[in-house]
Write an enzyme that holds these catalytic residues in place. Structure first.
Site, PDB file in Angstrom:
ATOM      1  N   THR A  23      42.762  90.581   1.432  1.00 45.54           N
ATOM      2  CA  THR A  23      42.004  91.506   1.480  1.00 45.54           C
ATOM      3  C   THR A  23      42.260  92.942   2.257  1.00 45.54           C
ATOM      4  O   THR A  23      41.559  94.397   1.602  1.00 45.54           O
ATOM      5  CB  THR A  23      40.491  91.800   1.041  1.00 45.54           C
ATOM      6  OG1 THR A  23      39.868  91.391   1.644  1.00 45.54           O
ATOM      7  CG2 THR A  23      40.238  91.190  -0.832  1.00 45.54           C
ATOM      8  N   GLY A  24      42.636  92.584   3.853  1.00 43.21           N
ATOM      9  CA  GLY A  24      42.939  93.750   4.548  1.00 43.21           C
ATOM     10  C   GLY A  24      43.679  94.630   3.683  1.00 43.21           C
ATOM     11  O   GLY A  24      44.631  94.497   3.270  1.00 43.21           O
ATOM     12  N   CYS A  25      43.511  95.695   5.470  1.00 42.99           N
ATOM     13  CA  CYS A  25      44.516  97.004   4.972  1.00 42.99           C
ATOM     14  C   CYS A  25      45.936  96.697   5.949  1.00 42.99           C
ATOM     15  O   CYS A  25      47.225  97.046   5.413  1.00 42.99           O
ATOM     16  CB  CYS A  25      44.283  98.095   5.385  1.00 42.99           C
ATOM     17  SG  CYS A  25      42.329  98.838   4.597  1.00 42.99           S
ATOM     18  N   VAL A  26      46.247  95.595   6.822  1.00 41.24           N
ATOM     19  CA  VAL A  26      47.561  95.623   7.447  1.00 41.24           C
ATOM     20  C   VAL A  26      47.452  93.880   7.549  1.00 41.24           C
ATOM     21  O   VAL A  26      48.087  93.834   8.526  1.00 41.24           O
ATOM     22  CB  VAL A  26      47.385  96.183   8.424  1.00 41.24           C
ATOM     23  CG1 VAL A  26      47.395  98.039   8.621  1.00 41.24           C
ATOM     24  CG2 VAL A  26      46.116  96.281   9.928  1.00 41.24           C
TER      25      VAL A  26
END
Lengths: 105, 172
Positions: free
Chosen positions: A102-105
């Protein structure tokens, strides 16, 4: 809840085909999931990525950042994309039996 | 009477499950400040990491993100930026933009967020197509040699229409 049959056993998966219960994971399950991602054969490099992700997830209950994955496995990002054509977040994490990151990077 | 025209068999074609075309997104990056550089690159990278096709079209000040001389010197806008918790007159003082930019970069490094040049490398590794806008390049007097090596090519607006076909377009 959708389910798939891998190695003769049934597993609950989410709508993207990720295992619902990471504890059900095994090498055989990874091989079965590889088929669903269109990966014919798992090489040593595939296993290196899968095992690192698995280890990290079991420890921190979250996926590592992509930079961490490259650094710790020693594999360049380009090669990781070649190993997992559906991308590290979808392909590699699915094979490692963890939820979709679910993280962005 | 014998039938001379073949009628398409609708019932048959309807029963074959048609696969939706693979998802693709197209980002248009038109801003050259550090804070507006990230959204496009983060989204394009997230798409590729999830096996979704991605392309970026850099136009106007967005070209700064892929211009060799500028890519490492992007700054936070301290003037005309009402979201920044400092008064506009302060933002106009020489050195303030540099200071705010340094603070933001420090905060991002702490969160392990890649720098803009690193993001471009990650996108290239993930085969994200990156195009520069021909008209904006002419206007800013840039040549392909002025652009970073990760750039796929230069496109006119007409060519952009072809390349972006079927993609979900996001303007930033």
């Amino acid at each position: 809840m959708p389910a798939i049959t891998l190695a003769g056993k049934q597993f609950d998966v989410d709508e993207n085909g990720f295992l619902q219960d990471p504890a059900q994971w095994s090498d055989e399950v990874a091989l079965g999931l590889a088929q669903t991602e269109g990966i014919e054969k798992l090489t040593d490099e595939h296993w290196k990525v899968v095992r690192y992700l698995r280890e990290y997830y079991m420890k921190f209950h979250v996926a590592p950042s992509i930079r961490m994955l490259c650094k710790q496995t020693g594999l360049p990002l380009k090669q990781i994309y070649q190993l997992f054509p559906s991308g590290p977040a979808k392909g590699a994490c699915k094979l490692a039996g963890m939820p979709k990151p679910t993280g962005c990077v | 009477m014998t039938a001379t025209t073949a009628t398409p068999n609708h019932s048959q074609s309807a029963s074959v499950p048609s696969r939706p075309p693979p998802r693709r997104i197209c980002l248009i990056c038109s801003k050259g400040t550090l804070d507006m550089a990230y959204p496009g690159l983060v989204l394009a990278n997230a798409a590729r990491m999830n096996g979704i096709g991605a392309m970026i079209f850099f136009t106007f000040w967005g070209l700064d993100l892929i211009t060799k001389k500028k890519v490492d010197r992007l700054r936070v806008a301290t003037v005309g930026n009402p979201s920044l918790p400092i008064p506009t007159w302060l933002g106009a003082i020489p050195g303030v933009a540099a200071f705010v930019t340094r603070q933001m970069k420090r905060g991002m490094a702490k969160l392990d967020i890649p720098t803009i040049p690193e993001f471009l490398e990650m996108l290239e590794a993930g085969s994200c197509e990156m195009y520069a806008c021909k008209m904006a390049m002419d206007m800013l007097k840039l040549t392909p040699a002025d652009l970073v090596p990760q750039v796929t090519g230069v496109l006119t607006a007409m060519e952009f229409m072809d390349k972006s076909e079927g993609a979900q377009i996001i303007f930033i």
